[in-house]
Scaffold this motif. Sequence first.
Motif, short mmCIF file in Angstrom:
data_model
loop_
_atom_site.label_atom_id
_atom_site.label_comp_id
_atom_site.label_asym_id
_atom_site.label_seq_id
_atom_site.Cartn_x
_atom_site.Cartn_y
_atom_site.Cartn_z
N VAL A 165 -12.41 20.76 -5.43
CA VAL A 165 -11.40 21.73 -4.99
C VAL A 165 -10.00 21.21 -5.33
CG1 VAL A 165 -10.34 22.82 -2.97
CG2 VAL A 165 -12.82 22.78 -3.20
N LEU A 166 -9.75 19.93 -5.08
CA LEU A 166 -8.45 19.35 -5.43
C LEU A 166 -8.21 19.43 -6.93
CD1 LEU A 166 -8.44 16.25 -3.07
CD2 LEU A 166 -6.85 18.19 -2.98
N GLY A 167 -9.24 19.17 -7.72
CA GLY A 167 -9.11 19.27 -9.17
C GLY A 167 -8.75 20.68 -9.62
N ARG A 168 -9.34 21.66 -8.98
CA ARG A 168 -9.01 23.05 -9.30
C ARG A 168 -7.56 23.36 -8.94
NH1 ARG A 168 -13.01 26.42 -10.58
NH2 ARG A 168 -12.07 28.25 -9.61
N LEU A 197 -14.24 4.21 1.08
CA LEU A 197 -13.64 4.18 -0.26
C LEU A 197 -13.55 5.58 -0.86
CD1 LEU A 197 -15.41 0.99 -1.60
CD2 LEU A 197 -12.96 1.26 -1.13
N LEU A 198 -14.57 6.40 -0.64
CA LEU A 198 -14.52 7.78 -1.13
C LEU A 198 -13.42 8.56 -0.42
CD1 LEU A 198 -18.35 8.57 -1.40
CD2 LEU A 198 -16.74 8.12 -3.28
N LEU A 199 -13.26 8.31 0.89
CA LEU A 199 -12.19 8.96 1.63
C LEU A 199 -10.84 8.54 1.07
CD1 LEU A 199 -11.13 10.69 3.98
CD2 LEU A 199 -11.29 8.64 5.42
N HIS A 218 -6.00 11.45 -4.10
CA HIS A 218 -5.99 12.65 -4.93
C HIS A 218 -5.22 13.77 -4.22
CE1 HIS A 218 -8.52 15.55 -7.64
NE2 HIS A 218 -7.23 15.77 -7.73
N ALA A 219 -5.45 13.96 -2.93
CA ALA A 219 -4.77 15.01 -2.18
C ALA A 219 -3.26 14.74 -2.12
CB ALA A 219 -5.35 15.13 -0.77
N LEU A 220 -2.87 13.50 -1.89
CA LEU A 220 -1.45 13.17 -1.88
C LEU A 220 -0.82 13.45 -3.23
CD1 LEU A 220 -1.56 9.93 0.28
CD2 LEU A 220 -0.26 12.00 0.82
N ASP A 221 -1.53 13.17 -4.30
CA ASP A 221 -1.03 13.46 -5.63
C ASP A 221 -0.93 14.97 -5.85
OD1 ASP A 221 -0.18 12.58 -8.27
OD2 ASP A 221 -2.08 13.41 -8.97
N THR A 222 -1.97 15.71 -5.45
CA THR A 222 -1.99 17.16 -5.61
C THR A 222 -0.85 17.81 -4.84
OG1 THR A 222 -4.38 17.18 -5.93
CG2 THR A 222 -3.38 19.24 -5.21
N PHE A 223 -0.60 17.33 -3.62
CA PHE A 223 0.42 17.94 -2.76
C PHE A 223 1.73 17.14 -2.78
CE2 PHE A 223 -3.64 19.46 -0.91
CZ PHE A 223 -3.45 20.81 -1.15
N GLU A 224 1.96 16.42 -3.88
CA GLU A 224 3.22 15.71 -4.16
C GLU A 224 3.67 14.79 -3.03
OE1 GLU A 224 5.80 18.93 -5.24
OE2 GLU A 224 4.79 19.17 -7.18
N GLY A 225 2.71 14.09 -2.44
CA GLY A 225 3.02 13.07 -1.44
C GLY A 225 3.33 13.60 -0.06
N ASN A 226 3.18 14.89 0.17
CA ASN A 226 3.51 15.47 1.47
C ASN A 226 2.33 15.27 2.44
OD1 ASN A 226 4.04 17.16 3.71
ND2 ASN A 226 5.34 18.47 2.43
N GLU A 227 2.45 14.27 3.30
CA GLU A 227 1.37 13.92 4.23
C GLU A 227 1.04 15.06 5.18
OE1 GLU A 227 2.26 10.27 6.28
OE2 GLU A 227 2.99 9.35 4.42
N PHE A 249 0.83 -1.20 0.00
CA PHE A 249 0.00 0.00 0.00
C PHE A 249 0.86 1.26 0.00
CE2 PHE A 249 -3.27 2.83 1.88
CZ PHE A 249 -4.13 2.74 0.79
N VAL A 250 1.12 1.77 -1.19
CA VAL A 250 1.85 3.02 -1.36
C VAL A 250 0.93 3.94 -2.15
CG1 VAL A 250 3.95 4.09 -2.24
CG2 VAL A 250 4.01 1.73 -1.43
N PRO A 251 0.23 4.85 -1.46
CA PRO A 251 -0.81 5.60 -2.14
C PRO A 251 -0.34 6.63 -3.14
CG PRO A 251 -0.54 6.40 0.08
CD PRO A 251 0.33 5.19 -0.06
N TYR A 252 0.82 7.27 -2.89
CA TYR A 252 1.24 8.34 -3.78
C TYR A 252 1.52 7.76 -5.16
CZ TYR A 252 3.85 12.29 -5.63
OH TYR A 252 4.28 13.32 -6.40
N GLY A 253 0.82 8.28 -6.14
CA GLY A 253 0.98 7.80 -7.50
C GLY A 253 0.02 6.68 -7.86
N LYS A 254 -0.75 6.18 -6.92
CA LYS A 254 -1.74 5.13 -7.21
C LYS A 254 -3.01 5.75 -7.76
CE LYS A 254 -0.23 1.26 -4.82
NZ LYS A 254 0.32 0.43 -5.85
N GLN A 255 -3.77 4.93 -8.42
CA GLN A 255 -5.04 5.37 -8.98
C GLN A 255 -6.14 5.16 -7.95
OE1 GLN A 255 -5.58 6.81 -12.07
NE2 GLN A 255 -3.35 6.89 -12.04
N PRO A 256 -7.06 6.12 -7.85
CA PRO A 256 -8.21 5.89 -6.96
C PRO A 256 -9.10 4.79 -7.53
CG PRO A 256 -8.38 8.00 -8.11
CD PRO A 256 -7.07 7.40 -8.50
N ALA A 257 -9.92 4.22 -6.67
CA ALA A 257 -10.86 3.19 -7.11
C ALA A 257 -11.88 3.80 -8.06
CB ALA A 257 -11.56 2.58 -5.90
N SER A 258 -12.23 3.05 -9.10
CA SER A 258 -13.24 3.53 -10.04
C SER A 258 -14.59 3.59 -9.35
CB SER A 258 -13.32 2.59 -11.25
OG SER A 258 -13.95 1.37 -10.87
#
Length: 144
Positions: free
Chosen positions: A134-137, A82-84, A90-99, A13-22
Amino acid sequence: MSTPPIRFFEEEFVPYGKQPASEFLVVKTSREGLMRSVADEISDLVGLTDNEIAYVLGMTPRNLHRIQGEKRLGTDASERLLLLRNVLIHALDTFEGNENVVRHWLRTPIPELNDQSPLQMMDTVTGFGLVDNVLGRLDYGLPA
């Protein structure tokens, strides 16, 4: 013939760079119910507290603690979890993995969310969508 239990997180489980569930996987998995232990895995992504996870799942921390790790959550709680996970990825991707940045952002009131924090908004399914917007923006450099 019974189907084997779903293992949602089989890979390391390494979330940064992973795809969210469809959306279809969210529906399917929610209907089957996630194991309670998955809530701990998801909270560990950015260090959410038990109170925060319980709030997002629509239950009290005490009720969350009463559910044993091998028990399945209901459809609604599974969907929210799952939504969380999707929002956190998405947030980890947006903020470049910075928890730390993600954790701070989740707890900070945002004008575009009617001066509520992203965590406060995620007590409804619609709120998850607003937070993701908001993350998309932010991804596209638009004012959040």
